[in-house]
Design an enzyme around this catalytic site. Structure first.
Site, short mmCIF file in Angstrom:
data_model
loop_
_atom_site.label_atom_id
_atom_site.label_comp_id
_atom_site.label_asym_id
_atom_site.label_seq_id
_atom_site.Cartn_x
_atom_site.Cartn_y
_atom_site.Cartn_z
N SER A 1 0.79 -1.23 0.00
CA SER A 1 0.00 0.00 0.00
C SER A 1 0.83 1.28 0.00
CB SER A 1 -0.95 -0.01 1.19
OG SER A 1 -0.23 -0.14 2.39
N HIS B 1 -5.55 -4.32 -1.53
CA HIS B 1 -5.42 -3.31 -2.58
C HIS B 1 -5.34 -3.92 -3.99
CE1 HIS B 1 -4.87 0.25 0.01
NE2 HIS B 1 -4.31 -0.61 0.85
N LYS C 1 -12.26 -1.27 0.08
CA LYS C 1 -11.41 -0.51 -0.83
C LYS C 1 -12.07 -0.43 -2.22
CE LYS C 1 -7.51 -1.53 2.14
NZ LYS C 1 -7.68 -0.39 3.03
C1 LIG Z 1 -3.16 -5.07 3.24
C2 LIG Z 1 -4.31 -4.55 4.05
N1 LIG Z 1 -5.00 -5.38 4.83
C3 LIG Z 1 -6.04 -4.97 5.56
C4 LIG Z 1 -6.44 -3.66 5.54
C5 LIG Z 1 -7.59 -3.24 6.39
O1 LIG Z 1 -8.79 -3.52 5.78
P1 LIG Z 1 -10.14 -3.13 6.50
O2 LIG Z 1 -10.38 -1.67 6.24
O3 LIG Z 1 -11.18 -3.96 5.87
O4 LIG Z 1 -9.95 -3.43 7.93
C6 LIG Z 1 -5.76 -2.76 4.72
C7 LIG Z 1 -6.17 -1.34 4.64
O5 LIG Z 1 -5.64 -0.47 5.27
C8 LIG Z 1 -4.66 -3.21 3.96
O6 LIG Z 1 -3.98 -2.36 3.20
#
Ligand SMILES: Cc1ncc(COP(=O)(O)O)c(C=O)c1O
Lengths: 381, 393
Positions: free
Chosen positions: B183, B211, B241
């Protein structure tokens, strides 16, 4: 808040190199005769200039020695607010270890926050003898040998570190002071010994707590984790002899586990009891005769991240071969791995170095049950 | 005790002094390409809403209908009495979409990692993690008693060394954990090599494709992109997302899902998300399938913006996806740039040390399929203007 910087230059550091002498301790005259010219004053001035270009002078107060051992360089770099804490007699160049030590005593009286110096391992050693671990030390490398962990990798890096330190973005941690035994060296013997553990400027270890919120974890907290890891390891393999290497990290771990360890030496522990203290090569071979199943715990030492070959020659090729490469446990704080992202090995034994080279990487323990892969570099660099 | 709550204020102040605190800006209206940020009209460059589904009429309609039919809340934990047929319908839809045997949802993506990873490994196992993995993976890993090893970002040589070392040490299980798309840099995990190494050494693979979903593999994610849908043991994702909605997901074998139902504490001890969330999520997956032009438009925008911002002299690092950093170096500069972009009506996020290296501070630009050429050009001309003004490149 004002930072008080004690600034000192060893004007003859680095002169020996150009004329093929390792270091200038006690042989300045000879170096001069051979045509060596001072390089440290130029590097020192350069470092201060670079620092000033990043920083506005207001919140730094400089303490130094008169003349070529600091004052001249600071003035040339454009520093105005200078306090001379030690005056060389007129006409004196001021190049002896004694001068350095006297200046450092004054620094301690002035309670400086940092000793910023330009020189080599010898200079670091002289400073360390006075300041010990009371005041952190940062070096601009200008000697022939810079094995000690107090140096930036070059002039600019040291200037940047000073800037970050003054801005509280870097922190203080243990670094080893190493030096070549010059007397022995001139007789043809290569022996880098570990001289002590000083306070140096290190990169803090951060853990993310919020998205952009990071908490820096103290080196001691990390070393506690490393200790726990090693304690677990020893519990899991109680039938092994554990050899503790030298340096600040290992010393901390050993003490935490309850072993009366030798800071600068190599000790052997069996079933949590010390069975050999400050062992030399022979001593090590002897305990290995008794306890052939052994592991050795090492940590990168000094500015280049040596695990073998600097500061622990007792761990000779014979000793290491007896223990076996797979029984080497390398531990390190993450901050150390930031300053030396490779670990180096120089055992003096071609075949053994080759075996390390073939491994390419080593697993380095950086926390409790947490390790990371780190590249190995052997002597040919 | 030496102190009580006074530490809260003190530690907050310390963070504030270091510039680490988070400034929260309220959106006065939906998350879309054009947003209203506290009364100011802005182009949104900082949301994860890659396919512009957050304000899509079909998702909204599905959610409203579900509220009419099921009410506002699920009433219970998923495990006890909170699972409705609409949740089940979503699970089947996810499994079909991800081409796996089965699937389940969690409150969030974070909750999947924090709840599932700790159940997958214990003493005598090793979890192998990319150094740039998301915080939720790191937390999940921390909750286990397993050994943990870290390899440098996407460094397959190092990964192999860890596996070799693990092989020698005779672990019971090894799991390689990675983000699908990283990210901060917007680069893609080398899934093919990771899976190959995993197979060679008998390790399992866990991917968090937060992502990558909606972006890679025609929107289906990293599994489809690399044709590895059946090879990845644990596929994690989120609806928050590209899918424009909310909620985490776990996809994989039937036995994985049964196992997760019964062991993951974030699933067992926490409420089901509301039925309208499930409805919107189903609608999101349908839209991705029915409107393939969205994913295509996202990539058109990505290619155009990347090329143009690079031609302005900005370094975009390792970007391979709609996450396109503009690296400016110093943290202060990045923050200054973000503030100035905001003044120009562009909402963008500065990412600074220690999230990234000291000299790699950046603005993270996130593309959106709903952006028009005009929007992109407006952003680019702001960059052009500010790069001279702030002497950036
Ligand atoms: C790789 C990854 N996993 C999990 C998340 C978190 O997802 P959620 O908003 O559904 O908790 C994110 C987002 O920040 C992410 O980039």
């Amino acid at each position: 808040m004002t930072s008080k910087i004690g600034f000192i230059v060893n004007p003859v550091a680095g002169m020996g190199g150009r004329v093929g002498l390792k270091g200038t301790d006690g042989v300045v005259k000879k170096a001069e005769e051979l045509g060596a010219r001072p390089v440290a004053p130029i590097k020192a001035e350069q470092a201060v200039k670079e620092f000033l270009s990043m920083h506005h002078e207001g919140d730094v107060k400089w303490f130094t020695c008169s003349g070529v051992m600091g004052e001249d360089e600071l003035k040339k770099a454009g520093v105005k607010d200078i306090k001379i804490v030690y005056f060389l007699k007129s006409g004196e160049i001021g190049t002896t270890a004694e001068d350095t030590k006297k200046v450092c005593k004054k620094f301690l009286e002035e309670n400086v926050d940092l000793v910023f110096f330009c020189g080599g391992d010898g200079t670091a050693r002289d400073i360390f003898e006075v300041v010990k671990d009371k005041t952190p030390v940062l070096g601009i490398p200008s000697g022939v040998k810079m094995h000690s962990g107090v140096f930036g990798i070059n002039t600019s890096a040291s200037a940047k570190m000073l800037h970050e330190f003054v801005n509280k973005r870097l922190t203080i941690g243990d670094v080893e002071i190493l030096d070549l035994d010059e007397e022995k060296y001139r007789k043809g013997e290569w022996n880098i010994r570990i001289f002590g553990v000083a306070k140096g400027i290190i990169e803090p270890t951060y853990v993310q707590v919020g998205k952009t919120v990071f908490k820096s974890v103290s080196d001691d907290e990390i070393k506690d984790e490393l200790s726990e890891h090693i304690a677990d390891e020893m519990n899991m393999h109680p039938d092994y002899l554990y050899i503790f290497g030298s340096g600040g990290t290992i010393d901390y771990i050993a003490k935490k586990i309850g072993v009366e360890n030798t800071l600068l030496g190599i000790d052997a522990v069996y079933k949590k009891k010390l069975v050999g203290k400050d062992l030399n090569e022979e001593g090590l071979l002897r305990v290995l005769d008794k306890h052939p199943k052994a592991k050795v715990i090492l940590s990168p030492i000094g500015a280049q991240g040596f695990i073998l070959g600097r500061g622990n020659l007792q761990l000779s090729p014979r000793v290491i071969k007896r223990i076996g490469l797979d029984n080497i446990i390398v531990v390190s704080t993450p901050s150390k791995l930031i300053s030396t992202p490779v670990i180096r090995v120089d055992t003096g034994d071609k075949q053994l170095d080759h075996e390390f080279a073939e491994k390419e990487y080593m697993m380095v323990v950086i926390g409790y049950k947490l390790s990371r892969v780190v590249r190995i570099q052997t002597n040919n660099f | 005790m030496k102190e009580k709550t006074e530490f809260l204020e003190r530690e907050y102040k310390e963070l504030e002094e270091k510039g680490y605190t988070w400034v929260i800006r309220d959106l006065l209206g939906p998350s879309d390409v054009h947003v209203n940020v506290e009364g100011k009209e802005c182009i949104m460059l900082a949301s994860n809403n890659y396919l512009n589904l957050a304000n899509h009429p079909k998702l909204k309609e599905a959610a409203m209908k579900a509220i009419e039919r099921y009410g506002a809340g699920a009433g219970s934990d998923w495990s006890i009495a909170g699972t409705m047929d609409i949740h089940q319908k979503l699970y089947r839809k996810i499994a079909e979409f991800k081409n796996t045997e089965d699937a389940v949802t969690f409150q969030t993506g974070f909750a999947v990692n924090a709840g599932v990873i700790p159940q997958l490994a214990g003493k005598g196992d090793i979890l192998i993690s990319d150094e740039l993995n998301h915080g939720s993976i790191i937390d999940g890993v921390r909750l286990t008693k397993a050994d943990r090893a870290i390899y440098s970002h996407s460094n397959m040589g190092e990964l192999e060394k860890v596996l070799q070392d693990a092989d020698k040490k005779n672990y019971r299980r090894a799991i390689i954990l990675t983000d699908g798309v990283f990210s901060m840099d917007g680069d893609i995990a080398k899934m093919d090599e990771i899976c190959k190494l995993a197979e060679e050494y008998g390790a399992m693979v866990y991917v968090d494709d937060a992502h990558g979903e909606g972006v890679l593999g025609d929107g289906h994610g990293i599994g489809r992109e690399f044709d590895l849908e059946k090879k990845i043991d644990f596929q994690v994702g989120t609806f928050s997302k590209a899918f424009g909605s909310f909620g985490g997901m776990l996809a994989g074998s039937e036995s994985l899902i049964k196992f997760a139902y019964n062991t993951a504490r974030t699933w067992l001890l926490s409420a089901a998300f509301p039925p309208h969330v499930a409805a919107a999520n189903i609608a999101a997956l349908e839209v991705v399938e029915e409107e393939p032009e969205r994913v295509k438009k996202l990539w058109d925008n990505t290619r155009y913006f990347k090329k143009e911002i690079e031609s302005l002299g900005f370094d975009t690092g390792y970007s391979q996806t709609p996450i396109i950093p503009a690296i400016v170096g110093d943290s202060k500069k990045a923050k200054e740039l973000a503030e100035n972009l905001y003044k120009e009506g562009i909402f963008a996020l500065a990412i600074v040390f220690p999230m990234v290296a000291r000299d790699k501070a950046r603005i993270r630009n996130q593309m959106n399929a709903g952006m028009t050429r005009e929007d992109l050009d407006k952003i680019l001309s702001a960059y052009e203007k500010l790069s001279t003004k702030l002497k950036l490149v």
